[in-house]
Design an enzyme around this catalytic site. Structure first.
Site, PDB file in Angstrom:
ATOM      1  N   HIS A   1      -6.456  21.554 -32.043  1.00 16.49           N
ATOM      2  CA  HIS A   1      -6.199  20.565 -30.999  1.00 16.49           C
ATOM      3  C   HIS A   1      -6.885  21.009 -29.713  1.00 16.49           C
ATOM      4  CE1 HIS A   1      -3.991  18.153 -28.092  1.00 16.49           C
ATOM      5  NE2 HIS A   1      -3.561  17.410 -29.096  1.00 16.49           N
TER       6      HIS A   1
ATOM      7  N   HIS B   1     -10.289  14.423 -30.182  1.00 17.06           N
ATOM      8  CA  HIS B   1      -9.821  15.673 -29.566  1.00 17.06           C
ATOM      9  C   HIS B   1      -9.207  16.667 -30.549  1.00 17.06           C
ATOM     10  CE1 HIS B   1      -6.026  13.678 -30.111  1.00 17.06           C
ATOM     11  NE2 HIS B   1      -5.399  14.766 -29.705  1.00 17.06           N
TER      12      HIS B   1
END
Length: 164
Positions: free
Chosen positions: A84, A69
């Site tokens: 992120h 992620h």
């Protein structure tokens, strides 16, 4: 005299836009650590498509391999940048994410680094807004400037990192 040129000191690093979408202030991120600037200074993007590209030439300092992620990228100057994807998406354990790079890999600006499925992330109940920031505690960083109009006009950087 003048045979040796003095090496120019790099004073500003321009960080390109790593994913297509709407650029918003970090304060709009629904996570107090990002929104409050506790993770670093930067901006966020509401993605239009699920692809993250290299915003500069450098190295993948860390690819978050199990969850896929997030990426920590390092510019040749040593400055690091965190991308992120989404909020609390680590709990998806990689579902909906495909890393295209590995930790330690050299990258070129514009190279595809990560793909993600926006609808799968949203259906799992997570915001897909993506913080892009310069993590705190990097001694050589003097300031981080967010750019007005980034992501809209081709060639406008997302951030300018001013060095000491």
């Amino acid at each position: 005299m003048g045979w040796f040129k003095k090496k120019e000191k790099l004073e500003v690093i321009e960080v390109g836009v790593p994913l297509a979408g709407s650029v918003v202030e970090l304060s709009e991120v629904p996570d107090p650590a990002f929104a409050g600037g506790f993770m670093g200074k930067g901006i966020a993007i509401k993605p239009r498509e699920g692809k993250v590209y290299a915003p500069f030439d450098g190295t993948v300092a860390h690819a978050f391999g199990r969850s896929n992620h997030a990426l920590l990228l390092e510019h040749a100057s040593g400055i690091q940048l965190l991308i992120h994807v989404g909020i609390n998406t680590v709990s998806l354990k990689g579902r909906g994410f495909t890393l295209r790079v590995q930790t330690g890999e050299k990258i070129k600006k514009g190279q595809l680094l990560l793909e993600f499925d926006i609808s799968e992330i949203e259906q799992a109940g997570f915001p897909v807004i993506t913080p892009v920031l310069v993590p705190d505690d990097q001694e050589m960083v003097k300031s981080v400037e967010t750019m007005e109009g980034a992501g809209v006009v081709d060639g406008v950087p997302l951030l300018r990192v001013h060095l000491k």
